[in-house]
Design a protein around this motif. Structure first.
Motif, mmCIF file in Angstrom:
data_model
loop_
_atom_site.group_PDB
_atom_site.id
_atom_site.type_symbol
_atom_site.label_atom_id
_atom_site.label_comp_id
_atom_site.label_asym_id
_atom_site.label_seq_id
_atom_site.Cartn_x
_atom_site.Cartn_y
_atom_site.Cartn_z
ATOM 1 N N ILE A 21 0.869 -1.181 0.000
ATOM 2 C CA ILE A 21 0.000 0.000 0.000
ATOM 3 C C ILE A 21 0.903 1.226 0.000
ATOM 4 O O ILE A 21 1.310 1.727 1.059
ATOM 5 N N ILE A 22 1.260 1.683 -1.210
ATOM 6 C CA ILE A 22 2.192 2.797 -1.354
ATOM 7 C C ILE A 22 1.730 3.711 -2.490
ATOM 8 O O ILE A 22 1.109 3.245 -3.446
ATOM 9 N N PRO A 23 2.031 5.003 -2.409
ATOM 10 C CA PRO A 23 2.528 5.698 -1.224
ATOM 11 C C PRO A 23 1.391 5.932 -0.246
ATOM 12 O O PRO A 23 0.227 6.014 -0.650
ATOM 13 N N ARG A 24 1.725 6.018 1.023
ATOM 14 C CA ARG A 24 0.721 6.271 2.046
ATOM 15 C C ARG A 24 0.861 7.703 2.556
ATOM 16 O O ARG A 24 1.966 8.201 2.777
ATOM 17 N N ALA A 25 -0.284 8.348 2.738
ATOM 18 C CA ALA A 25 -0.271 9.673 3.359
ATOM 19 C C ALA A 25 0.205 9.547 4.797
ATOM 20 O O ALA A 25 -0.025 8.530 5.458
ATOM 21 N N ILE A 26 0.869 10.577 5.280
ATOM 22 C CA ILE A 26 1.363 10.594 6.651
ATOM 23 C C ILE A 26 0.567 11.622 7.450
ATOM 24 O O ILE A 26 0.499 12.796 7.085
ATOM 25 N N GLY A 27 -0.043 11.172 8.527
ATOM 26 C CA GLY A 27 -0.654 12.088 9.470
ATOM 27 C C GLY A 27 0.352 12.380 10.570
ATOM 28 O O GLY A 27 0.664 11.497 11.369
ATOM 29 N N TRP A 28 0.885 13.572 10.569
ATOM 30 C CA TRP A 28 1.836 13.966 11.619
ATOM 31 C C TRP A 28 1.002 14.484 12.776
ATOM 32 O O TRP A 28 0.443 15.567 12.712
ATOM 33 N N VAL A 29 0.878 13.694 13.822
ATOM 34 C CA VAL A 29 -0.174 13.868 14.815
ATOM 35 C C VAL A 29 0.371 14.450 16.118
ATOM 36 O O VAL A 29 1.285 13.891 16.730
ATOM 37 N N SER A 30 -0.210 15.558 16.528
ATOM 38 C CA SER A 30 0.112 16.114 17.840
ATOM 39 C C SER A 30 -1.021 15.832 18.809
ATOM 40 O O SER A 30 -2.204 15.863 18.438
ATOM 41 N N THR A 31 -0.644 15.510 20.028
ATOM 42 C CA THR A 31 -1.592 15.250 21.109
ATOM 43 C C THR A 31 -1.053 15.885 22.382
ATOM 44 O O THR A 31 0.051 16.433 22.404
ATOM 45 N N VAL A 32 -1.823 15.782 23.433
ATOM 46 C CA VAL A 32 -1.353 16.211 24.747
ATOM 47 C C VAL A 32 -1.871 15.204 25.763
ATOM 48 O O VAL A 32 -2.988 14.698 25.648
#
Length: 237
Positions: A21-32
């Motif tokens: 499964i390429i290319p895959r989108a990247i979710g650059w995820v911020s949390t707290v």
């Protein structure tokens, strides 16, 4: 080659999935965290799943030990909020370094030298300089299989779009974005666009050609063959 998935252990199945499964989108995820510690990590099992309301999904595996839940998931479950960012080439190295398994009390923004920006309605901070960010609230969480994997569905409650890439009629100027996608265990830069059909000469010139590398490594090299890779999406130090 035909492979019966019932014969595969989790690591082998993961290798086939991320290589297929390429290319895959990247979710650059911020949390707290519930204690207020910011966290930042890239998730490449990430996609859009709904329009009204706008909805995205994240699939998260445990850490490299196969047992411990990732801070991203623990924080999302505990607070019900997160932010996804578009990963682009200028911040690709910082994004990759946030894939390391830091201790839960470490602020990844500080650890990799990224500045924060406040969000409008959710508590996690945004990555300063990211061209697109989406503030999300959890809609539901589903446990998948018997290995403590989870799918998070989040409703997008605010879009942050950099002014110069927001065009008339609500379109995003995607050709102005040096987006970064995920291959098996490497990254790819989005550097061209096309519609079909393509001229036969173009297709012929590309037939059998291997993907060019930007890092000067051999074209058959992969991080999967090294000790830093783990079947969790995390990077071992």
């Amino acid at each position: 080659m035909i492979i019966d998935s019932a014969t595969l252990d989790p690591t082998s199945a993961y290798k086939l999935l991320i290589g297929s499964i390429i290319p895959r989108a990247i979710g650059w995820v911020s949390t707290v965290s519930v204690d207020g510690v910011p966290n930042l990590a890239p998730i490449s099992f990430f996609t859009a799943v709904g329009r009204k309301p706008p909805m995205i999904s994240l699939s998260l595996q445990p850490r490299a030990d196969g047992v411990t839940l990732k801070d991203t998931f623990v924080n999302i479950r505990g607070t019900g909020e997160f932010v996804t960012h578009l990963a682009t080439l200028p911040q690709a190295d910082a994004m990759h370094r946030t894939a390391a398994e830091f201790d839960p009390g470490v602020d990844e923004f500080d650890a990799v030298g990224l500045e924060k920006e406040r969000c409008e309605v959710v508590r996690p901070p945004r990555v300063k300089g990211a061209p697109i960010a989406m503030e999300c609230r959890v809609e539901r969480i589903i446990t998948i299989g018997d290995l403590n994997d989870h799918v998070v569905f989040g409703e997008v409650v605010r879009f942050h779009i950099r002014d110069d890439i927001y065009l008339d009629r609500g379109r995003i100027d995607t050709n102005a974005l040096p987006a970064v996608g995920r291959l098996a265990a490497e990254y790819t830069a989005v550097e061209n666009a096309f519609t079909t059909p393509l001229d036969g000469d173009i297709l012929g010139a590309r037939h059998g050609r291997r993907v060019s590398r930007l890092d000067a490594r051999p074209t058959d090299w992969s991080p999967i063959d090294g000790d830093a890779w783990s079947p969790s999406g995390s990077v071992r130090s």
